[in-house]
Motif scaffolding. Sequence first.
Motif, PDB file in Angstrom:
ATOM      1  N   PHE A  42      -2.057   0.772   6.882  1.00  0.00           N
ATOM      2  CA  PHE A  42      -1.112   1.400   7.812  1.00  0.00           C
ATOM      3  C   PHE A  42       0.076   2.008   7.086  1.00  0.00           C
ATOM      4  O   PHE A  42       0.810   1.327   6.389  1.00  0.00           O
ATOM      5  CB  PHE A  42      -0.653   0.354   8.819  1.00  0.00           C
ATOM      6  N   ARG A  43       0.274   3.322   7.221  1.00  0.00           N
ATOM      7  CA  ARG A  43       1.391   4.061   6.638  1.00  0.00           C
ATOM      8  C   ARG A  43       1.504   3.868   5.122  1.00  0.00           C
ATOM      9  O   ARG A  43       2.593   3.736   4.574  1.00  0.00           O
ATOM     10  CB  ARG A  43       2.708   3.668   7.329  1.00  0.00           C
ATOM     11  N   TRP A  44       0.368   3.847   4.460  1.00  0.00           N
ATOM     12  CA  TRP A  44       0.395   3.585   3.019  1.00  0.00           C
ATOM     13  C   TRP A  44       1.142   4.669   2.252  1.00  0.00           C
ATOM     14  O   TRP A  44       1.809   4.374   1.251  1.00  0.00           O
ATOM     15  CB  TRP A  44      -1.026   3.406   2.477  1.00  0.00           C
ATOM     16  N   ARG A  45       1.046   5.923   2.697  1.00  0.00           N
ATOM     17  CA  ARG A  45       1.756   6.996   1.990  1.00  0.00           C
ATOM     18  C   ARG A  45       3.266   6.797   2.054  1.00  0.00           C
ATOM     19  O   ARG A  45       3.977   7.013   1.061  1.00  0.00           O
ATOM     20  CB  ARG A  45       1.380   8.359   2.578  1.00  0.00           C
ATOM     21  N   LYS A  46       3.771   6.398   3.222  1.00  0.00           N
ATOM     22  CA  LYS A  46       5.207   6.182   3.362  1.00  0.00           C
ATOM     23  C   LYS A  46       5.680   5.018   2.499  1.00  0.00           C
ATOM     24  O   LYS A  46       6.766   5.063   1.895  1.00  0.00           O
ATOM     25  CB  LYS A  46       5.564   5.933   4.830  1.00  0.00           C
ATOM     26  N   LYS A  47       4.888   3.967   2.442  1.00  0.00           N
ATOM     27  CA  LYS A  47       5.265   2.820   1.606  1.00  0.00           C
ATOM     28  C   LYS A  47       5.341   3.217   0.137  1.00  0.00           C
ATOM     29  O   LYS A  47       6.301   2.863  -0.570  1.00  0.00           O
ATOM     30  CB  LYS A  47       4.257   1.681   1.803  1.00  0.00           C
ATOM     31  N   LEU A  51       8.711   3.462  -2.450  1.00  0.00           N
ATOM     32  CA  LEU A  51       8.795   2.853  -3.779  1.00  0.00           C
ATOM     33  C   LEU A  51       9.143   3.906  -4.830  1.00  0.00           C
ATOM     34  O   LEU A  51      10.000   3.676  -5.689  1.00  0.00           O
ATOM     35  CB  LEU A  51       7.469   2.174  -4.145  1.00  0.00           C
ATOM     36  N   ALA A  52       8.469   5.050  -4.761  1.00  0.00           N
ATOM     37  CA  ALA A  52       8.750   6.112  -5.721  1.00  0.00           C
ATOM     38  C   ALA A  52      10.214   6.533  -5.633  1.00  0.00           C
ATOM     39  O   ALA A  52      10.909   6.642  -6.654  1.00  0.00           O
ATOM     40  CB  ALA A  52       7.830   7.305  -5.469  1.00  0.00           C
ATOM     41  N   GLY A  62      -3.030   9.861  -5.837  1.00  0.00           N
ATOM     42  CA  GLY A  62      -3.671   8.568  -5.656  1.00  0.00           C
ATOM     43  C   GLY A  62      -3.119   7.762  -4.493  1.00  0.00           C
ATOM     44  O   GLY A  62      -2.439   8.262  -3.609  1.00  0.00           O
ATOM     45  N   GLY A  63      -3.460   6.477  -4.507  1.00  0.00           N
ATOM     46  CA  GLY A  63      -3.154   5.582  -3.405  1.00  0.00           C
ATOM     47  C   GLY A  63      -4.414   5.301  -2.605  1.00  0.00           C
ATOM     48  O   GLY A  63      -5.466   4.993  -3.175  1.00  0.00           O
ATOM     49  N   GLY A  64      -4.340   5.461  -1.306  1.00  0.00           N
ATOM     50  CA  GLY A  64      -5.505   5.212  -0.461  1.00  0.00           C
ATOM     51  C   GLY A  64      -6.670   6.123  -0.768  1.00  0.00           C
ATOM     52  O   GLY A  64      -7.834   5.731  -0.632  1.00  0.00           O
TER      53      GLY A  64
END
Length: 235
Positions: A42-47, A51-52, A62-64
């Motif tokens: 859920f909302r992995w890009r925002k998380k 952090l960035a 990258g990421g999900g």
Amino acid sequence: MVPVKVLSYNIRSMRDDTDALARVISACAPDLVLIQEAPLFFRWRKKLARLASASGLVILTGGGTAAGPAILCNLRVTVERTEDVLLPLTPGLHRRGFATAVVRIGGARLGVLSCHLSLQKDERYEQAGALLDRLAGMGVDHAIAGGDLNERPSGPAFSRLAANLQDCWATSPTGGEHTWTHSEPPQRIDAVFATKGIEVLGCGAPLDLPGIAETDLRAASDHLPVLATFNVPAS
């Protein structure tokens, strides 16, 4: 030669102290951060973007979309291209992938790859081969790869990578060796590798770096990060 600083870090899906995590990353002042276990759901890009931003960086790729590996960078980095690679799925095991990019830093052109290899021995060995193939196919003279290998240096996958690339800790050890301290004895299962021709100035867990507190290292993730500094030949 162009100085480049790379941090590889398993951040355990940001389930721990994210303020401590950002402080550790910021204190290392990396040009590139090779992330493993980025948030996936859920909302992995925002998380990941938070952090960035808190670390003074931006998301490169990258990421999900890469099943966990990601790459962050600072504004020294010019992005030429990116590609997130999903590896073959073995039934019953987690999906794995690579986050990859070709970047320019100063006068250097560099391939970059973040990985998190399988817990299963045979699959892990095959993924190490896929990593080498991916680096060879990036069309660059120089490349750096890093990640959580889930294996010690004596293992076959780790050895396969070290036979073809510079194991940066073995080449120029600086700071701490072990990145997984939740076992006895502690282990080095996270590593950064570089192609031949890149000068490795130092590599290891940044235990004594100014601005990094041991309490932050312990609170940020269950892994310790690996910080590597290089001189990369200009293109």
